[in-house]
Design a protein around this motif. Sequence first.
Motif, PDB file in Angstrom:
ATOM      1  N   CYS A  96      35.692  21.142  34.649  1.00  0.00           N
ATOM      2  CA  CYS A  96      35.615  21.157  36.116  1.00  0.00           C
ATOM      3  C   CYS A  96      34.178  20.982  36.597  1.00  0.00           C
ATOM      4  O   CYS A  96      33.934  20.263  37.576  1.00  0.00           O
ATOM      5  CB  CYS A  96      36.206  22.447  36.678  1.00  0.00           C
ATOM      6  SG  CYS A  96      38.001  22.525  36.568  1.00  0.00           S
ATOM      7  N   ALA A  97      33.226  21.609  35.935  1.00  0.00           N
ATOM      8  CA  ALA A  97      31.817  21.448  36.321  1.00  0.00           C
ATOM      9  C   ALA A  97      31.386  19.997  36.153  1.00  0.00           C
ATOM     10  O   ALA A  97      30.682  19.450  37.008  1.00  0.00           O
ATOM     11  CB  ALA A  97      30.928  22.367  35.472  1.00  0.00           C
ATOM     12  N   GLU A  99      33.347  17.380  36.273  1.00  0.00           N
ATOM     13  CA  GLU A  99      34.037  16.586  37.296  1.00  0.00           C
ATOM     14  C   GLU A  99      33.378  16.763  38.663  1.00  0.00           C
ATOM     15  O   GLU A  99      33.211  15.798  39.407  1.00  0.00           O
ATOM     16  CB  GLU A  99      35.518  16.959  37.356  1.00  0.00           C
ATOM     17  CG  GLU A  99      36.315  16.178  38.367  1.00  0.00           C
ATOM     18  CD  GLU A  99      36.357  14.672  38.113  1.00  0.00           C
ATOM     19  OE1 GLU A  99      36.589  13.916  39.088  1.00  0.00           O
ATOM     20  OE2 GLU A  99      36.165  14.229  36.963  1.00  0.00           O
ATOM     21  N   LEU A 100      32.997  17.993  39.008  1.00  0.00           N
ATOM     22  CA  LEU A 100      32.302  18.218  40.277  1.00  0.00           C
ATOM     23  C   LEU A 100      30.983  17.455  40.317  1.00  0.00           C
ATOM     24  O   LEU A 100      30.633  16.867  41.343  1.00  0.00           O
ATOM     25  CB  LEU A 100      32.035  19.713  40.488  1.00  0.00           C
ATOM     26  CG  LEU A 100      33.221  20.531  40.964  1.00  0.00           C
ATOM     27  CD1 LEU A 100      32.889  22.020  40.904  1.00  0.00           C
ATOM     28  CD2 LEU A 100      33.641  20.129  42.363  1.00  0.00           C
ATOM     29  N   THR A 101      30.274  17.447  39.202  1.00  0.00           N
ATOM     30  CA  THR A 101      29.021  16.694  39.125  1.00  0.00           C
ATOM     31  C   THR A 101      29.264  15.212  39.323  1.00  0.00           C
ATOM     32  O   THR A 101      28.537  14.541  40.053  1.00  0.00           O
ATOM     33  CB  THR A 101      28.337  16.940  37.765  1.00  0.00           C
ATOM     34  OG1 THR A 101      28.101  18.340  37.631  1.00  0.00           O
ATOM     35  CG2 THR A 101      27.029  16.195  37.663  1.00  0.00           C
ATOM     36  N   ARG A 102      30.299  14.707  38.664  1.00  0.00           N
ATOM     37  CA  ARG A 102      30.647  13.294  38.786  1.00  0.00           C
ATOM     38  C   ARG A 102      30.977  12.956  40.238  1.00  0.00           C
ATOM     39  O   ARG A 102      30.499  11.982  40.791  1.00  0.00           O
ATOM     40  CB  ARG A 102      31.836  12.987  37.875  1.00  0.00           C
ATOM     41  CG  ARG A 102      32.177  11.557  37.721  1.00  0.00           C
ATOM     42  CD  ARG A 102      33.284  11.246  36.708  1.00  0.00           C
ATOM     43  NE  ARG A 102      34.038  12.328  36.120  1.00  0.00           N
ATOM     44  CZ  ARG A 102      33.754  12.940  34.953  1.00  0.00           C
ATOM     45  NH1 ARG A 102      32.713  12.577  34.264  1.00  0.00           N
ATOM     46  NH2 ARG A 102      34.517  13.906  34.490  1.00  0.00           N
ATOM     47  N   ARG A 103      31.778  13.774  40.885  1.00  0.00           N
ATOM     48  CA  ARG A 103      32.165  13.526  42.276  1.00  0.00           C
ATOM     49  C   ARG A 103      30.975  13.638  43.219  1.00  0.00           C
ATOM     50  O   ARG A 103      30.844  12.849  44.143  1.00  0.00           O
ATOM     51  CB  ARG A 103      33.266  14.503  42.699  1.00  0.00           C
ATOM     52  CG  ARG A 103      34.575  14.232  42.019  1.00  0.00           C
ATOM     53  CD  ARG A 103      35.630  15.195  42.468  1.00  0.00           C
ATOM     54  NE  ARG A 103      36.848  15.017  41.693  1.00  0.00           N
ATOM     55  CZ  ARG A 103      37.986  15.640  41.966  1.00  0.00           C
ATOM     56  NH1 ARG A 103      38.065  16.466  42.991  1.00  0.00           N
ATOM     57  NH2 ARG A 103      39.046  15.425  41.209  1.00  0.00           N
ATOM     58  N   ARG A 104      30.133  14.624  42.989  1.00  0.00           N
ATOM     59  CA  ARG A 104      28.961  14.811  43.848  1.00  0.00           C
ATOM     60  C   ARG A 104      28.010  13.631  43.750  1.00  0.00           C
ATOM     61  O   ARG A 104      27.485  13.158  44.745  1.00  0.00           O
ATOM     62  CB  ARG A 104      28.225  16.083  43.454  1.00  0.00           C
ATOM     63  CG  ARG A 104      26.996  16.337  44.283  1.00  0.00           C
ATOM     64  CD  ARG A 104      26.304  17.613  43.823  1.00  0.00           C
ATOM     65  NE  ARG A 104      25.112  17.838  44.591  1.00  0.00           N
ATOM     66  CZ  ARG A 104      23.906  17.432  44.223  1.00  0.00           C
ATOM     67  NH1 ARG A 104      23.733  16.804  43.098  1.00  0.00           N
ATOM     68  NH2 ARG A 104      22.861  17.675  44.987  1.00  0.00           N
ATOM     69  N   GLU A 107      29.593  10.629  45.659  1.00  0.00           N
ATOM     70  CA  GLU A 107      30.236  10.904  46.935  1.00  0.00           C
ATOM     71  C   GLU A 107      29.642  10.038  48.047  1.00  0.00           C
ATOM     72  O   GLU A 107      28.431   9.937  48.193  1.00  0.00           O
ATOM     73  CB  GLU A 107      30.037  12.382  47.273  1.00  0.00           C
ATOM     74  CG  GLU A 107      30.809  12.850  48.464  1.00  0.00           C
ATOM     75  CD  GLU A 107      30.602  14.341  48.657  1.00  0.00           C
ATOM     76  OE1 GLU A 107      29.463  14.733  48.969  1.00  0.00           O
ATOM     77  OE2 GLU A 107      31.570  15.083  48.475  1.00  0.00           O
TER      78      GLU A 107
END
Length: 173
Positions: A96-97, A99-104, A107
């Motif tokens: 999840c961390a 994935e959040l980095t990838r999305r951020r 974005e």
Amino acid sequence: MSQNKLESVAALRIQDWAEEDRPREKLLKKGMASLMDAELLAVLVGSGTRDMSVVVLAQHILKANGNSLQELAKRSVQELQRFKGIGAAKSIAIACAMELTRRRTYEIGNKREAIDCSSKAYTLLRPDLTDKLIEESWILLLNRANYLIKKIKLSSGGTSATVMDPRLVFSRS
């Protein structure tokens, strides 16, 4: 350093470390930039094993991935669970961390932008395609003004190709 000394250092609990060397306390005193990748991963993982501190466990995970966060981000939850001390909850937290980095990183933000060229389409799809080990086929549904309505993954394939059936395109739109 002797093997016994290395083993005792690896097994040393974080609570036994000097306070200024503990990852969480170091972060609070000196900021995020003061932590190495292994220390950041250790904070995320939370605890080690009876034989290995959380920092040594994090170092082991990074080393197994060529000390590359890019490689670590490609690991599935199941692959992360192969490390002793990393169960379902910890592997999910790491995934999840990442994935959040990838999305951020990719974005677009709250600004709604017309998708009027291939580079904008690429920017829009990049978070969904980064670190994939298999080929995927996606479509972007746009309104008449070229604003995104929806993005849809149509298929997943092998390492070098995927099949995109026109019937899938029209049935999903």
